[in-house]
Motif scaffolding. Structure first.
Motif, PDB file in Angstrom:
ATOM      1  N   VAL A  26     -11.290  -6.227   3.444  1.00  0.00           N
ATOM      2  CA  VAL A  26     -10.808  -7.303   2.560  1.00  0.00           C
ATOM      3  C   VAL A  26      -9.325  -7.443   2.904  1.00  0.00           C
ATOM      4  N   LYS A  27      -8.956  -8.619   3.399  1.00  0.00           N
ATOM      5  CA  LYS A  27      -7.682  -8.768   4.102  1.00  0.00           C
ATOM      6  C   LYS A  27      -6.464  -8.894   3.209  1.00  0.00           C
ATOM      7  N   TYR A  28      -5.354  -8.385   3.732  1.00  0.00           N
ATOM      8  CA  TYR A  28      -3.996  -8.632   3.215  1.00  0.00           C
ATOM      9  C   TYR A  28      -3.450  -9.828   3.988  1.00  0.00           C
ATOM     10  N   TRP A  29      -3.021 -10.871   3.311  1.00  0.00           N
ATOM     11  CA  TRP A  29      -2.333 -11.992   3.960  1.00  0.00           C
ATOM     12  C   TRP A  29      -1.461 -12.653   2.908  1.00  0.00           C
ATOM     13  N   GLY A  30      -0.149 -12.566   3.039  1.00  0.00           N
ATOM     14  CA  GLY A  30       0.778 -13.171   2.086  1.00  0.00           C
ATOM     15  C   GLY A  30       1.574 -12.122   1.320  1.00  0.00           C
ATOM     16  N   GLY A  42      -4.335  -7.519  -3.215  1.00  0.00           N
ATOM     17  CA  GLY A  42      -4.730  -6.175  -2.796  1.00  0.00           C
ATOM     18  C   GLY A  42      -5.620  -6.280  -1.556  1.00  0.00           C
ATOM     19  N   SER A  43      -5.884  -5.147  -0.908  1.00  0.00           N
ATOM     20  CA  SER A  43      -6.739  -5.165   0.286  1.00  0.00           C
ATOM     21  C   SER A  43      -7.459  -3.833   0.435  1.00  0.00           C
ATOM     22  N   ILE A  44      -8.519  -3.851   1.255  1.00  0.00           N
ATOM     23  CA  ILE A  44      -9.351  -2.647   1.462  1.00  0.00           C
ATOM     24  C   ILE A  44      -9.589  -2.469   2.960  1.00  0.00           C
ATOM     25  N   VAL A 160      -9.994   2.932   2.149  1.00  0.00           N
ATOM     26  CA  VAL A 160      -8.699   2.943   1.469  1.00  0.00           C
ATOM     27  C   VAL A 160      -8.464   1.606   0.767  1.00  0.00           C
ATOM     28  N   GLU A 161      -7.935   1.664  -0.445  1.00  0.00           N
ATOM     29  CA  GLU A 161      -7.506   0.418  -1.100  1.00  0.00           C
ATOM     30  C   GLU A 161      -5.993   0.427  -1.280  1.00  0.00           C
ATOM     31  N   TRP A 162      -5.358  -0.650  -0.908  1.00  0.00           N
ATOM     32  CA  TRP A 162      -3.921  -0.842  -1.142  1.00  0.00           C
ATOM     33  C   TRP A 162      -3.805  -1.798  -2.331  1.00  0.00           C
ATOM     34  N   THR A 163      -3.241  -1.279  -3.411  1.00  0.00           N
ATOM     35  CA  THR A 163      -3.124  -2.036  -4.655  1.00  0.00           C
ATOM     36  C   THR A 163      -1.964  -3.027  -4.571  1.00  0.00           C
ATOM     37  N   ARG A 164      -2.222  -4.249  -5.032  1.00  0.00           N
ATOM     38  CA  ARG A 164      -1.177  -5.268  -5.050  1.00  0.00           C
ATOM     39  C   ARG A 164       0.029  -4.812  -5.875  1.00  0.00           C
ATOM     40  N   SER A 171       6.951  -0.086  -6.974  1.00  0.00           N
ATOM     41  CA  SER A 171       6.598   1.330  -7.096  1.00  0.00           C
ATOM     42  C   SER A 171       5.118   1.528  -7.439  1.00  0.00           C
ATOM     43  N   ASP A 172       4.407   0.441  -7.802  1.00  0.00           N
ATOM     44  CA  ASP A 172       2.961   0.562  -8.056  1.00  0.00           C
ATOM     45  C   ASP A 172       2.139  -0.104  -6.937  1.00  0.00           C
ATOM     46  N   SER A 173       2.756  -0.383  -5.805  1.00  0.00           N
ATOM     47  CA  SER A 173       2.010  -0.999  -4.712  1.00  0.00           C
ATOM     48  C   SER A 173       1.878  -0.026  -3.550  1.00  0.00           C
ATOM     49  N   ALA A 174       0.878   0.855  -3.666  1.00  0.00           N
ATOM     50  CA  ALA A 174       0.632   1.895  -2.657  1.00  0.00           C
ATOM     51  C   ALA A 174      -0.862   1.941  -2.371  1.00  0.00           C
ATOM     52  N   ALA A 175      -1.198   2.607  -1.271  1.00  0.00           N
ATOM     53  CA  ALA A 175      -2.614   2.773  -0.945  1.00  0.00           C
ATOM     54  C   ALA A 175      -3.161   4.036  -1.593  1.00  0.00           C
ATOM     55  N   HIS A 176      -4.449   4.013  -1.895  1.00  0.00           N
ATOM     56  CA  HIS A 176      -5.086   5.231  -2.404  1.00  0.00           C
ATOM     57  C   HIS A 176      -6.490   5.356  -1.830  1.00  0.00           C
TER      58      HIS A 176
END
Ligand code: DP6
Length: 342
Positions: A26-30, A42-44, A160-164, A171-176
């Motif tokens: 699920v893509k990151y774009w923008g 967010g992206s996966i 892995v999910e990277w939260t928007r 500080s809340d935009s990290a991957a988990h």
């Protein structure tokens, strides 16, 4: 005067690390903030294992300049991004020393194969260790994100999910991590259709898309539905559901970018032929789906039992120069000094 950094694990402010590229399903774009590299969505992704970046970083007390080599060569635009990343580490450690960085990829650089993702994940890991910073996974992911968005995800392995995130400071935009690689060991065949560097980098492509594509609002509005579908597919290891949402997210991202002005067209003819080939294989019953990032390479994700057939089929497509093959792997990790060539 600079305070001394923390105790250094490997001596002489010197460490080495490896990280692998990841492929977004699920893509990151923008970006919602270009300075902090915060995404609008967010992206996966899945992290690969057999493609890698290996990086050695040595901080030299008293040195005023950084020396950066990628695959044995020095390049101004690469050096600029690496220096910006080293600056974040120096700020953290309260030092201002220059560093020597030596980095190698075992796959084509800057051709839509996520070299910046593995590159910056390896750099922050090695640099953080060289300075004795003891960074948590989330801190590493946030630092890697500042250098290249998708690098936030290569800090971690498997699914892995990277939260928007919502906060302005990021500080809340990290991957988990969502699921370990060996819990669902899918394979990835990468069809290389060009080894040329891409003409429009992701950052510029995203900026142009946000400013000019009429589909930007719809992209943002529909992402949560795709993320939810992918989360549920991954947690239940439902291949068909993951295939559906992944191809959808890929085609939707490219449609969004194609509608920018001037339109962004990352595919070549062979990329499109490979998409058709993958869909034909799936119609014939093989568990396989495709995804494509900001470049012409096609990634075919499949069940382990299908990998040989998928590779053979992609090799037959006119314009395919090579087909690489990878399983899913771990996140960024330390390697021995001097292991770059191994
Ligand atoms: C199409 O992470 O390369 O691969 O944050 O500007 O460095 P910057 O962009 P980058 O973009 C990757 C975009 C993509 C989709 C994805 O990996 O999710």
């Amino acid at each position: 005067m600079n305070p001394e950094p923390h105790a250094v694990a490997l001596g002489e402010y010197h460490a080495a690390a490896q990280a692998q590229p990841n492929i977004a399903l699920v893509k990151y774009w923008g970006k919602r903030d270009a300075e902090l590299n915060l995404p609008v969505v967010g992206s996966i992704s899945i992290t690969l294992d057999s493609l890698w970046t290996r990086t050695e970083v040595r901080f030299v007390p008293g040195a005023v300049q950084d020396r950066v080599s990628l695959n044995g060569r020095s390049d101004e635009s690469v050096t600029k991004r690496v220096v910006a990343c080293l600056d974040l580490l120096r700020q953290r450690a309260h030092i201002d020393w220059g560093a020597v960085v030596d980095s190698r990829n075992n796959f084509p650089t800057a051709a839509g194969l996520a070299s910046s993702a593995s590159g910056f994940a390896a750099l922050v890991y090695a640099g953080g260790r060289a300075l004795g910073l003891e960074l948590s996974e989330a801190e590493l992911s946030i630092l890697a994100r500042r250098c290249s968005g998708s690098a936030a995800r290569s800090v971690l392995g498997g699914y892995v999910e990277w939260t928007r995130g919502q906060l302005a400071d990021g500080s809340d935009s990290a991957a988990h991590p969502m699921l370990a690689a060996d819990a669902w060991p899918l394979r990835v065949a990468v069809a290389i259709t060009s080894t040329a560097a891409k003409q429009v980098g992701s950052s510029e492509g995203m900026r142009r898309t946000a400013q000019t594509s009429p589909f930007q609002a719809a992209w943002i509005a529909t992402q949560e539905t795709d993320l939810a579908a992918a989360r549920s597919a991954i947690l239940t290891c439902d291949f068909d559901a993951l295939a559906l949402v992944s191809e959808h997210s890929c085609l939707k991202m490219h449609a969004l970018a194609m509608a920018a002005q001037p339109g962004l067209l990352y595919w070549n003819g062979a990329t499109v032929e490979c998409m058709h080939r993958v869909r034909t294989l799936r119609q014939q019953g093989l568990p396989v789906f495709f995804t494509v990032d900001a470049g012409p390479q096609l990634k075919a994700v499949c069940a382990p039992s299908a990998i040989e057939k998928v590779k053979a089929a992609l090799r037959e497509v006119p314009g395919v120069l090579d087909v690489l093959d990878s399983g899913l792997g771990a996140g960024a990790h330390a390697i021995a000094l001097g292991a770059l060539e191994a």
